[in-house]
Design a protein around this motif. Structure first.
Motif, PDB file in Angstrom:
ATOM      1  N   GLY A 142       0.538  -0.674   0.238  1.00 45.28           N
ATOM      2  CA  GLY A 142       0.304  -0.344  -0.132  1.00 45.28           C
ATOM      3  C   GLY A 142       0.600   1.323   0.387  1.00 45.28           C
ATOM      4  N   LYS A 143       1.267   2.161   0.784  1.00 42.70           N
ATOM      5  CA  LYS A 143       1.152   3.469   1.388  1.00 42.70           C
ATOM      6  C   LYS A 143       3.412   3.254   0.732  1.00 42.70           C
ATOM      7  CE  LYS A 143       2.544   6.796   4.675  1.00 42.70           C
ATOM      8  NZ  LYS A 143       2.446   6.850   5.843  1.00 42.70           N
ATOM      9  N   ARG A 144       3.453   2.027   0.590  1.00 46.71           N
ATOM     10  CA  ARG A 144       4.774   2.102   0.432  1.00 46.71           C
ATOM     11  C   ARG A 144       4.964   2.512  -0.925  1.00 46.71           C
ATOM     12  NH1 ARG A 144       3.996  -1.970   3.998  1.00 46.71           N
ATOM     13  NH2 ARG A 144       5.674  -2.566   6.253  1.00 46.71           N
ATOM     14  N   THR A 145       3.790   1.623  -1.857  1.00 46.84           N
ATOM     15  CA  THR A 145       4.423   1.540  -3.295  1.00 46.84           C
ATOM     16  C   THR A 145       3.830   2.981  -3.386  1.00 46.84           C
ATOM     17  OG1 THR A 145       2.638  -0.299  -3.125  1.00 46.84           O
ATOM     18  CG2 THR A 145       2.791   1.103  -4.886  1.00 46.84           C
ATOM     19  N   GLU A 146       3.142   4.321  -3.044  1.00 41.95           N
ATOM     20  CA  GLU A 146       3.535   5.851  -3.472  1.00 41.95           C
ATOM     21  C   GLU A 146       4.800   6.248  -2.893  1.00 41.95           C
ATOM     22  OE1 GLU A 146       0.010   7.101  -1.172  1.00 41.95           O
ATOM     23  OE2 GLU A 146      -1.096   5.438  -1.806  1.00 41.95           O
ATOM     24  N   MET A 147       5.383   6.418  -1.278  1.00 37.64           N
ATOM     25  CA  MET A 147       6.486   6.741  -1.227  1.00 37.64           C
ATOM     26  C   MET A 147       7.690   6.247  -1.914  1.00 37.64           C
ATOM     27  SD  MET A 147       5.801   6.297   3.038  1.00 37.64           S
ATOM     28  CE  MET A 147       7.320   6.656   3.126  1.00 37.64           C
ATOM     29  N   ALA A 148       7.793   4.694  -3.005  1.00 38.78           N
ATOM     30  CA  ALA A 148       8.666   4.058  -3.600  1.00 38.78           C
ATOM     31  C   ALA A 148       8.218   4.887  -5.186  1.00 38.78           C
ATOM     32  CB  ALA A 148       8.915   2.546  -2.902  1.00 38.78           C
ATOM     33  N   ALA A 149       7.474   4.855  -5.225  1.00 38.31           N
ATOM     34  CA  ALA A 149       7.694   5.790  -7.070  1.00 38.31           C
ATOM     35  C   ALA A 149       8.586   6.587  -7.348  1.00 38.31           C
ATOM     36  CB  ALA A 149       6.293   6.225  -6.851  1.00 38.31           C
ATOM     37  N   PRO A 150       8.739   7.432  -6.704  1.00 36.04           N
ATOM     38  CA  PRO A 150       9.715   8.136  -7.550  1.00 36.04           C
ATOM     39  C   PRO A 150      11.069   7.602  -7.916  1.00 36.04           C
ATOM     40  CG  PRO A 150       8.888   9.755  -5.603  1.00 36.04           C
ATOM     41  CD  PRO A 150       8.284   7.929  -5.979  1.00 36.04           C
ATOM     42  N   LEU A 151      11.314   6.484  -6.637  1.00 35.74           N
ATOM     43  CA  LEU A 151      12.845   6.119  -6.422  1.00 35.74           C
ATOM     44  C   LEU A 151      12.628   5.195  -7.597  1.00 35.74           C
ATOM     45  CD1 LEU A 151      15.801   5.378  -5.533  1.00 35.74           C
ATOM     46  CD2 LEU A 151      15.355   4.375  -4.054  1.00 35.74           C
ATOM     47  N   VAL A 152      11.704   4.015  -8.011  1.00 35.43           N
ATOM     48  CA  VAL A 152      11.618   3.026  -9.364  1.00 35.43           C
ATOM     49  C   VAL A 152      11.856   3.821 -10.270  1.00 35.43           C
ATOM     50  CG1 VAL A 152      10.262   1.809  -9.552  1.00 35.43           C
ATOM     51  CG2 VAL A 152      10.014   1.608  -7.184  1.00 35.43           C
ATOM     52  N   GLY A 158      16.912  -0.549 -16.359  1.00 33.34           N
ATOM     53  CA  GLY A 158      16.481  -1.088 -17.335  1.00 33.34           C
ATOM     54  C   GLY A 158      15.277  -2.175 -16.434  1.00 33.34           C
ATOM     55  N   LEU A 159      15.081  -1.921 -15.531  1.00 30.01           N
ATOM     56  CA  LEU A 159      14.060  -2.412 -14.383  1.00 30.01           C
ATOM     57  C   LEU A 159      13.010  -2.240 -14.320  1.00 30.01           C
ATOM     58  CD1 LEU A 159      15.994  -2.950 -11.054  1.00 30.01           C
ATOM     59  CD2 LEU A 159      16.001  -4.501 -12.861  1.00 30.01           C
ATOM     60  N   PRO A 160      11.933  -2.878 -14.341  1.00 26.49           N
ATOM     61  CA  PRO A 160      10.789  -2.731 -14.575  1.00 26.49           C
ATOM     62  C   PRO A 160      10.211  -1.421 -13.464  1.00 26.49           C
ATOM     63  CG  PRO A 160      10.342  -4.937 -13.440  1.00 26.49           C
ATOM     64  CD  PRO A 160      11.550  -3.933 -13.801  1.00 26.49           C
ATOM     65  N   GLU A 161       8.886  -0.502 -14.118  1.00 21.32           N
ATOM     66  CA  GLU A 161       8.902   0.879 -13.420  1.00 21.32           C
ATOM     67  C   GLU A 161       7.477   0.363 -12.918  1.00 21.32           C
ATOM     68  OE1 GLU A 161       7.737   5.443 -14.297  1.00 21.32           O
ATOM     69  OE2 GLU A 161       8.743   4.718 -15.501  1.00 21.32           O
ATOM     70  N   ASP A 162       7.211  -0.513 -11.869  1.00 19.98           N
ATOM     71  CA  ASP A 162       6.340  -1.251 -10.897  1.00 19.98           C
ATOM     72  C   ASP A 162       6.376  -1.095  -9.817  1.00 19.98           C
ATOM     73  OD1 ASP A 162       4.455  -2.443  -9.874  1.00 19.98           O
ATOM     74  OD2 ASP A 162       4.326  -3.681 -11.436  1.00 19.98           O
ATOM     75  N   PRO A 163       6.014   0.311  -8.783  1.00 18.72           N
ATOM     76  CA  PRO A 163       6.493   0.289  -7.598  1.00 18.72           C
ATOM     77  C   PRO A 163       6.012  -0.674  -6.541  1.00 18.72           C
ATOM     78  CG  PRO A 163       6.017   2.362  -8.578  1.00 18.72           C
ATOM     79  CD  PRO A 163       5.278   1.422  -9.656  1.00 18.72           C
ATOM     80  N   GLU A 164       4.574  -1.316  -6.945  1.00 19.86           N
ATOM     81  CA  GLU A 164       3.853  -2.639  -6.189  1.00 19.86           C
ATOM     82  C   GLU A 164       4.892  -3.307  -6.212  1.00 19.86           C
ATOM     83  OE1 GLU A 164       0.867  -5.372  -5.447  1.00 19.86           O
ATOM     84  OE2 GLU A 164      -0.228  -3.061  -6.585  1.00 19.86           O
ATOM     85  N   LEU A 165       5.957  -4.072  -7.442  1.00 16.69           N
ATOM     86  CA  LEU A 165       6.552  -5.114  -7.818  1.00 16.69           C
ATOM     87  C   LEU A 165       7.352  -4.951  -6.860  1.00 16.69           C
ATOM     88  CD1 LEU A 165       7.260  -7.772  -8.986  1.00 16.69           C
ATOM     89  CD2 LEU A 165       7.847  -6.906 -10.974  1.00 16.69           C
ATOM     90  N   MET A 166       7.996  -3.076  -6.605  1.00 16.26           N
ATOM     91  CA  MET A 166       9.568  -3.924  -6.605  1.00 16.26           C
ATOM     92  C   MET A 166       9.767  -3.469  -4.737  1.00 16.26           C
ATOM     93  SD  MET A 166      12.136  -2.855  -8.593  1.00 16.26           S
ATOM     94  CE  MET A 166      11.622  -4.023  -9.834  1.00 16.26           C
ATOM     95  N   VAL A 167       8.595  -3.330  -4.360  1.00 17.83           N
ATOM     96  CA  VAL A 167       7.952  -2.689  -2.697  1.00 17.83           C
ATOM     97  C   VAL A 167       7.883  -4.598  -2.461  1.00 17.83           C
ATOM     98  CG1 VAL A 167       7.192  -2.399  -0.962  1.00 17.83           C
ATOM     99  CG2 VAL A 167       7.055  -0.552  -2.598  1.00 17.83           C
TER     100      VAL A 167
END
Length: 162
Positions: free
Chosen positions: A28-38, A46-55
């Motif tokens: 949830g909230k971690r995804t929003e916070m991680a979006a800019p870094l991701v 070249g990693l996927p630009e999917d914050p939820e996947l990265m979290v």
């Protein structure tokens, strides 16, 4: 493994296992916070630009590496993985430098410092050889032994020729 390591490793690992499982189950909230870094990392690597996947991937790394550290399975590798996953977690999760509210800023500073302390702990665990020689020592010792053997072989060859 001595008693201190047997007790300390699971204690250090506990926060990573629980936090990792929580990130896997509730990104949830971690995804929003991680979006800019991701987004930045995705552009560079070249990693996927999917914050939820990265979290979730970061959470899985923390949980699995934490379990490895707690059980003493490849603890140096596990500690290195934990250190690598803790850095983006800390930077994204506790940006006290950009917080305007003094109370929130103080809370983020405390959590940032806690994570910095955890980073120190896992870095110490990453270099702990449990009293056994490390790879650097082994490499230097092997090179020294090879040089010594080469000198002896040279001396023996000279003796044989004379």
């Amino acid at each position: 493994m001595n008693l201190v390591r047997r007790c300390a490793r699971p204690m250090l690992a506990a926060v990573f296992v629980t936090g990792g499982v929580d990130a896997l189950r509730h990104p949830g909230k971690r995804t929003e916070m991680a979006a800019p870094l991701v987004s930045k990392v995705a552009d560079l690597t070249g990693l996927p630009e999917d914050p939820e996947l990265m979290v979730r991937a970061n959470g899985a790394t923390m949980a699995l590496a934490g379990l490895m550290l707690a059980t003493g399975r490849m603890p140096r590798v596990a500690s290195t993985l934990l250190a690598a996953s803790l850095i983006p977690t800390t930077v994204v999760g506790h940006p006290f430098w950009s917080e305007q509210d003094p109370q929130a800023r103080k809370a983020h500073q405390i959590q940032f410092s806690k994570n910095l302390s955890l980073l120190g702990g896992v870095l110490l665990a990453a270099v702990d050889t449990a009293g056994k020689p490390g790879l650097t020592w082994r490499a230097r010792n092997a090179a020294h032994a090879a040089r010594r053997e080469a000198r002896l072989a040279t001396a023996n060859a000279k003796l044989a020729l004379s």
